[in-house]
Write a protein that holds these residues in place. Structure first.
Motif, PDB file in Angstrom:
ATOM      1  N   GLN A  22       0.907  -1.198  -0.138  1.00 47.67           N
ATOM      2  CA  GLN A  22      -0.150   0.141  -0.006  1.00 47.67           C
ATOM      3  C   GLN A  22       0.959   1.202   0.031  1.00 47.67           C
ATOM      4  O   GLN A  22       2.058   1.166   0.595  1.00 47.67           O
ATOM      5  CB  GLN A  22      -1.021   0.109   1.376  1.00 47.67           C
ATOM      6  N   TYR A  55       1.363   5.061   1.232  1.00 52.42           N
ATOM      7  CA  TYR A  55       0.874   5.987   2.157  1.00 52.42           C
ATOM      8  C   TYR A  55       1.440   7.387   1.609  1.00 52.42           C
ATOM      9  O   TYR A  55       2.707   7.675   1.216  1.00 52.42           O
ATOM     10  CB  TYR A  55       1.134   5.697   3.385  1.00 52.42           C
ATOM     11  N   ASP A 102      -3.740   6.614   3.462  1.00 56.84           N
ATOM     12  CA  ASP A 102      -3.930   5.673   2.235  1.00 56.84           C
ATOM     13  C   ASP A 102      -3.724   6.358   0.995  1.00 56.84           C
ATOM     14  O   ASP A 102      -4.691   7.315   0.965  1.00 56.84           O
ATOM     15  CB  ASP A 102      -4.910   4.675   2.133  1.00 56.84           C
TER      16      ASP A 102
END
Length: 534
Positions: free
Chosen positions: A167, A169, A175
């Motif tokens: 993911q 960030y 996110d």
């Protein structure tokens, strides 16, 4: 007047107020509490982050804590560091975790709760402020890549999907992608290895295709800014067996990733350096270049390093005999374009197998020459280990006549050994050792004029004798304002204020060895010299 400074001269200006311990058998205590696991990483200005798991009573078992040493060895966060978290569900053991740092010296910690496999990521600054904290379920092997944009890629092994998962960030821990992305190789289970940023915000991930047990096969994939795979298929890096729960060593140079790893064939262990181009091709072929083509001994552990602008990748490797009962150390240098081995096809012996001398911690380069720790001994009680600095020249030969210089000489076993990048002529090691009061964390600094990047020079005309016995005599064409004397560890021996062209210092009580002398004049000029005390 011209004033030219030297990296190591920047260091000695503050050493007189240092907290570093001159006794290499005592070292500098990092925290009062016992620790079961620890990592460290250095900042751009010579400070050292130490992140550790403090052993506490059940059911908590471990607290995650942080200490910061400034360049003088002074602890910034008290005698027991500062708390990062005491709410991570921990069993009685820790698992693979990671540290990284960005261009602003912010620290990133990636770890897992061993009681519930929860993943945790933290961003801290040098003031000890927690800038963000992220928790995600079913996550092992958490790794964080700070990007030049200020964003971050966090990767982990999802234990629910058994896939290397990612993911993105932002700098505040929010996110960016609407959903996590996975590093895939067909339907195989995958685990993240290492992340390397390349141009246009893309990055390359080295990851593991998981086999039986801890066995794995190394692959790589390039991803764009949205986490989409760029290469049609991931590139298999090796047909040797690796381990997904082991950390390997890599670096990036001009969008090319160089990856050092240990591969197993049947019962053999060999060290390799692989080159991964930005288009996914492997110019050195499957596996890459072998550290040593001789298959008599085992190549058990390897570290690599590169200096910007250099034509070579350096590597050190610990060797054992086939029964793995004796060990030694070798060095190799590879042409970064062709992969050609510079120290023959059998590498260069630093310490013979059976000497029980092997490298510990990371390989560093100063002036494109290898600097690393040598651990001497077996950590088995009968032959407890010592840690010593080792510096080689461009031919892989010892720079110092005595070969190695002491850093940690207490007669005890040493674990979790770290060696951070030298800054301003100073290198630091951090390790865990039981000196009689439990497993505690210690650090030791080391300085030497050979670690300087530029020659220390000035317009001072200085007369002196070298070596010396009972006294140091200095005569200058300018009035000398201050004379400072330091030993090989960078510890202050004496600082003398004077306004004279001639200075005499009693040296009868000094131990034999090398000393660094810094002379400052009333005109603002400085000069550094080495003096040998017989």
């Amino acid at each position: 007047m011209k004033k030219i400074t030297l990296c190591i001269a920047l260091l000695v200006g503050f050493v007189s107020h240092a907290q570093w311990n001159i006794d290499t058998a005592v070292n500098t205590l990092i925290a009062d509490s016992n620790s079961g696991d620890m990592k460290s990483i250095g900042t751009s200005d010579g400070q050292t982050y130490i992140v550790f798991w403090k052993v506490v009573a059940a059911p908590t078992n471990y607290e995650l804590r942080l200490q910061l040493l400034d360049a003088t060895g002074t602890k910034q966060f008290g005698n027991d560091g500062m708390l990062v978290s005491n709410t991570i569900p921990m069993s009685t053991f820790t698992s693979v975790w990671s540290l990284s740092i960005d261009s602003s010296d912010n620290l990133y910690i990636g770890c897992s709760g061993t009681d519930d496999d929860s993943g945790h990521a933290f961003k801290m600054n040098t003031s000890g402020t927690q800038l963000w904290a992220i928790t995600f379920p079913s996550a092992l092997v958490v790794n964080i890549l700070p990007l030049s944009s200020g964003d971050n890629i966090v990767s982990w092994l999802s234990t629910s999907a058994f896939k290397a998962t990612m993911q993105k960030y932002d700098s505040n821990g929010n996110d960016i992608w609407p959903a996590t992305q996975a590093a895939l190789s067909g339907s195989s289970s995958t685990s993240p290895g290492d992340l390397y940023e390349i141009s246009t915000g893309n990055y390359i991930m080295v990851f593991h295709v998981i086999g039986s047990g801890i066995n794995s096969t190394l692959y790589a994939q390039r991803f764009d800014t949205d986490g989409n795979a760029v290469w049609t298929n991931p590139t298999q890096l090796s047909n040797k067996t690796t381990a997904f729960n082991t950390t390997y060593d890599g670096l990036v140079d001009n969008d090319i990733v160089y990856y050092g790893y240990i591969g197993k064939s049947a019962t053999r262990f060999d060290s390799y350096l692989q080159r991964i181009n930005s288009d996914g091709t492997l110019p050195w072929g499957i596996n890459g270049m072998d550290f040593d083509t001789n298959e008599t001994n085992y190549e058990q552990a390897t570290k690599i390093a590169y200096s910007s602008g250099s034509n070579y990748i350096w590597a050190v490797c610990s060797y054992t005999n086939t029964s793995q009962s004796e060990s030694g150390e070798y060095v190799q240098k590879f042409d970064k374009t062709s992969g050609a081995r510079q120290f023959t096809d059998t590498a260069k012996e630093i310490y013979v197998i059976g000497s029980e001398n092997v490298h510990a911690g990371n390989l560093q380069l100063v002036n494109d020459q290898p600097l690393f720790l040598i651990k001497s001994g077996n950590d088995n009680g009968a032959t407890p280990t010592t840690l010593n600095a080792c510096y080689l020249d461009s031919n892989g030969d010892f720079v110092w006549p005595e070969e190695i210089k002491p850093m940690a000489t207490f007669s005890g076993n040493k674990g979790r050994i770290q060696f951070v990048k030298p800054v301003n002529g100073q290198a630091v090691t951090v390790f865990i050792e039981d000196k009689g009061a439990g497993n505690k964390i210690y650090a030791q600094n080391f300085t030497d004029t050979a670690l300087s990047i530029d020659e220390f020079n000035s317009e001072i005309s200085l007369q002196y004798l070298n070596p010396i016995k009972n006294e140091l005599k200095l005569k200058s064409n300018e009035l000398i304002k201050v004379v400072s004397v330091y030993n090989i560890l960078g510890q202050s021996i004496i600082t003398l204020d004077t306004n004279s062209n001639e200075v005499v210092i009693d040296s009868q009580s000094w131990t034999s060895g090398m000393y660094f002398i810094k002379i400052s004049t009333i005109n603002g000029n400085e000069k550094g010299i080495n003096i040998l005390k017989e």
